[in-house]
Design a protein around this motif. Structure first.
Motif, PDB file in Angstrom:
ATOM      1  N   GLN A  40      -9.889  36.525 -43.150  1.00 39.61           N
ATOM      2  CA  GLN A  40     -10.301  35.181 -42.741  1.00 39.61           C
ATOM      3  C   GLN A  40     -11.801  35.114 -42.487  1.00 39.61           C
ATOM      4  O   GLN A  40     -12.461  34.136 -42.857  1.00 39.61           O
ATOM      5  N   SER A  64     -13.598  35.282 -45.840  1.00 40.53           N
ATOM      6  CA  SER A  64     -13.434  34.018 -46.554  1.00 40.53           C
ATOM      7  C   SER A  64     -14.315  32.940 -45.956  1.00 40.53           C
ATOM      8  O   SER A  64     -14.923  32.139 -46.684  1.00 40.53           O
ATOM      9  N   TRP A  65     -14.419  32.911 -44.631  1.00 39.35           N
ATOM     10  CA  TRP A  65     -15.269  31.902 -43.984  1.00 39.35           C
ATOM     11  C   TRP A  65     -16.733  32.112 -44.330  1.00 39.35           C
ATOM     12  O   TRP A  65     -17.461  31.169 -44.617  1.00 39.35           O
ATOM     13  N   LEU A  66     -17.206  33.368 -44.296  1.00 40.19           N
ATOM     14  CA  LEU A  66     -18.595  33.652 -44.639  1.00 40.19           C
ATOM     15  C   LEU A  66     -18.902  33.291 -46.080  1.00 40.19           C
ATOM     16  O   LEU A  66     -19.966  32.749 -46.392  1.00 40.19           O
ATOM     17  N   CYS A  76     -17.412  31.049 -47.997  1.00 37.88           N
ATOM     18  CA  CYS A  76     -17.315  29.607 -48.269  1.00 37.88           C
ATOM     19  C   CYS A  76     -18.249  28.778 -47.406  1.00 37.88           C
ATOM     20  O   CYS A  76     -18.351  27.564 -47.617  1.00 37.88           O
ATOM     21  N   SER A  77     -18.907  29.382 -46.452  1.00 33.89           N
ATOM     22  CA  SER A  77     -19.796  28.626 -45.578  1.00 33.89           C
ATOM     23  C   SER A  77     -21.106  28.330 -46.291  1.00 33.89           C
ATOM     24  O   SER A  77     -21.408  28.868 -47.358  1.00 33.89           O
ATOM     25  N   TRP A  78     -21.919  27.468 -45.651  1.00 35.25           N
ATOM     26  CA  TRP A  78     -23.221  27.107 -46.203  1.00 35.25           C
ATOM     27  C   TRP A  78     -24.329  28.014 -45.665  1.00 35.25           C
ATOM     28  O   TRP A  78     -25.517  27.707 -45.819  1.00 35.25           O
ATOM     29  N   LEU A  79     -23.972  29.110 -45.049  1.00 36.91           N
ATOM     30  CA  LEU A  79     -24.971  30.042 -44.553  1.00 36.91           C
ATOM     31  C   LEU A  79     -25.722  30.692 -45.712  1.00 36.91           C
ATOM     32  O   LEU A  79     -25.123  31.025 -46.737  1.00 36.91           O
ATOM     33  N   SER A  80     -27.006  30.889 -45.532  1.00 35.49           N
ATOM     34  CA  SER A  80     -27.803  31.557 -46.554  1.00 35.49           C
ATOM     35  C   SER A  80     -27.545  33.058 -46.504  1.00 35.49           C
ATOM     36  O   SER A  80     -26.950  33.582 -45.559  1.00 35.49           O
ATOM     37  N   ILE A 124     -26.447  35.409 -43.258  1.00 34.56           N
ATOM     38  CA  ILE A 124     -25.270  36.288 -43.285  1.00 34.56           C
ATOM     39  C   ILE A 124     -25.675  37.727 -42.983  1.00 34.56           C
ATOM     40  O   ILE A 124     -24.986  38.449 -42.266  1.00 34.56           O
TER      41      ILE A 124
END
Length: 565
Positions: free
Chosen positions: A109, A112-114, A116-120, A124
């Motif tokens: 999880q 998957s969150w990292l 799909c996120s908008w973090l550069s 990250i």
């Protein structure tokens, strides 16, 4: 069946007579398809006499299905999708841990969150460098997101994971353009790197996918509306004349696999440094159109990422020429296995582990008009599918198709008159033949593939974007921009339909959905304010766009499409 005297056609769904778990002898289940088979052993239809009898009794025409006489043969020894999925050295660990190679479902999880996120990437990396994360995070995040973390000896390597779960991504470094005997090398601003997969592996993934088992056809067929054999029905590619004619040209007992390619210049901004590339997608024309067109069913596979390279040269026309050369060279390299397969054939497994002797011609390349000109090696001021230049676009008669033989003859003649390595002189010569300057098309050594056949209209660019670029602009010229905006703002839109409260002139980032919504209102917006002949012209073009998107065609429908033009 038919109701109220109207003719309807029901597509025959493919079903298996004996699946892999059947108790029958496998040698008995592996046999050549008979003339009444559709590719998986399903009986196609009864004979014509029976249909004629049923038609006489029910007074309703029954569709007649005529299968191609060159029936594909099947052989034992294939593998299913699940066989390939579990055929790896980590199968035991997968049974012990459903989330493998993740340590737990919580680890999955987080990854998957990292992802799909908008973090550069920098954000990250900062997150993964925290001491708390170092103590608790799983190793797969390091492998996937390029963080720094010691690797466990039990953890699979990158190449092992790629072989276990998907086809392997490879990279290709093209030879610098102009590195020939008599021409100087032309440098680029960045080193061109092409990432790609084996096209045969991608095709095998689609062919053996269990979700497509009952939605794939292997035998070309001709469907007639009744026993009179007059009205021909077209609903899928395998029901058309093109598939029928290609089946005539491959060996007896072979299977025809129609290759469908699609590309469009795209700006990939997530985790890539805002790069511009040409993603190339691969699909299979044998899959039913309603299944293939749904993005959630993954009927298209990403085959290649071709970067947009900037060449260092003083003239724009030369930079454009070299970019076109690079595109064709890359396509020729990546698609070479498909060219070999259509020349000598290749054995591939279907969803129930039967082997087919397959041939892979290119039957469709979906792209916009500018890329069509690039692919067919024709000047942007000429038609990519017809032998006509822009000055002849208004002719009231159709021009001959722009065939592969004609284009290759023109390229050969241009190469005789000028050396392709002499860029400026070669461009001057190719301009006389309405060519783009590409002298080695990627499709020149692809048997059974012709640009006049695999280039076809595409709904988004050739219907919806065409309306935005031309039809709407004509209406603005005739009616005026302020009045167009005012009329669109007054349209009473039903619930669920797009509204244009501020008009259409100030729209930004207009999508195909916006184009389609404007097409619904444009006739009512301009009615009564423009000349009648202009209104009829706009209405006729819209009628053509709507009729051309019908899911089912026959001779009457094709006549209506032609009449609309």
């Amino acid at each position: 069946m038919t109701q109220n005297g109207t003719e309807t056609y029901h597509t025959i769904k493919l079903q298996h007579q004996a699946g892999p778990n059947s108790n029958e002898d496998p040698e008995e289940g592996i046999a050549d398809y008979g003339p009444t088979s559709d590719g998986f052993g399903l009986r196609a239809v009864e004979d014509t006499v029976s249909h004629a009898s049923n038609e006489h009794q029910s007074h309703t025409p029954v569709p007649i299905i005529n299968s191609h006489p060159n029936i594909p043969s099947i052989y034992p020894g294939g593998t299913t999708f699940m066989d390939q999925f579990f055929n790896n050295q980590y199968a035991t660990l997968q049974w012990q841990n459903l989330d493998y190679p993740f340590a737990s479902v919580e680890d999955w999880q987080l990854a998957s969150w990292l992802l799909c996120s908008w973090l550069s990437m920098a954000a990250i990396n900062n997150f993964l460098s925290l001491q708390l994360v170092h103590l608790s995070i799983f190793l797969f995040v390091y492998f996937l997101l390029n963080a720094t973390h010691p690797r466990s000896s039990n953890f699979p390597s990158l190449s092992d994971l790629q072989r276990s779960y998907a086809f392997v991504w490879k990279c290709y470094h093209p030879v610098p353009i102009g590195n020939y005997t008599h021409s100087p090398q032309v440098s680029t601003k960045g080193k061109p790197i092409i990432y790609y997969c084996d096209p045969l592996e991608c095709l095998q993934l689609l062919l053996s996918h269990p979700l497509f088992m009952s939605h794939i056809s292997f035998i070309p067929q001709r469907v007639w509306s009744s026993s009179a054999w007059i009205v021909h029905i077209y609903e899928e590619w395998m029901l058309g004349n093109h598939a029928w004619n290609l089946q005539d040209q491959i060996p007896t007992g072979a299977t025809l696999l129609g290759v469908v390619l699609s590309s469009d210049k795209t700006n990939i901004s997530v985790m890539t440094g805002n790069r511009m590339v040409h993603p190339l997608l691969l699909s299979l024309a044998n899959i039913n159109a309603d299944i293939q067109s749904k993005g959630s069913l993954h009927g298209h596979v990403l085959l290649m990422l071709l970067p947009v390279v900037s060449f260092i040269h003083g003239k724009t026309c030369i930079r454009s020429l070299l970019s076109d050369w690079l595109v064709h060279e890359s396509l020729d390299f990546v698609l070479k296995p498909l060219k070999v397969a259509v020349a000598v054939g290749v054995m591939m497994s279907d969803p129930i582990s039967n082997l087919h002797y397959c041939f892979t011609p290119l039957v469709a390349y979906i792209t916009d008009t500018s890329e069509q000109s690039l692919l067919v090696c024709i000047s942007p001021k000429a038609s990519p599918v017809l032998t006509m230049i822009y000055k002849e676009f208004g002719d009231p008669f159709p021009h001959p198709p722009c065939t592969a033989a004609r284009t290759l003859d023109n390229i050969e003649q241009a190469c005789i008159e000028a050396d392709p390595n002499d860029f400026e002189e070669f461009l001057k010569v190719t301009k006389c033949y309405s060519l783009s300057g590409v002298h080695k098309p990627f499709w020149q050594n692809w048997p059974l593939s012709n640009p006049s056949k695999f280039l076809m209209p595409e709904v988004l660019h050739h219907f919806h974007c065409l309306f935005w670029d031309h039809d709407l602009q004509w209406c603005i010229v005739v009616l005026g921009l302020a009045k167009i905006d005012y009329c669109f703002s007054l349209v009473q839109t039903p619930v669920g339909y797009h509204s244009f409260g501020e008009g259409v002139s100030k729209l930004k980032q207009v999508t195909g959905c916006d184009h389609r919504a404007m097409q619904r209102y444009i006739v009512g917006v301009i009615a009564g304010a423009v000349p009648l002949k202009f209104l009829l012209s706009i209405s006729a073009l819209l009628s053509f766009c709507y009729l051309a998107q019908m899911p089912r065609f026959d001779h009457d429908a094709l006549a209506r499409v032609e009449t609309a033009l």
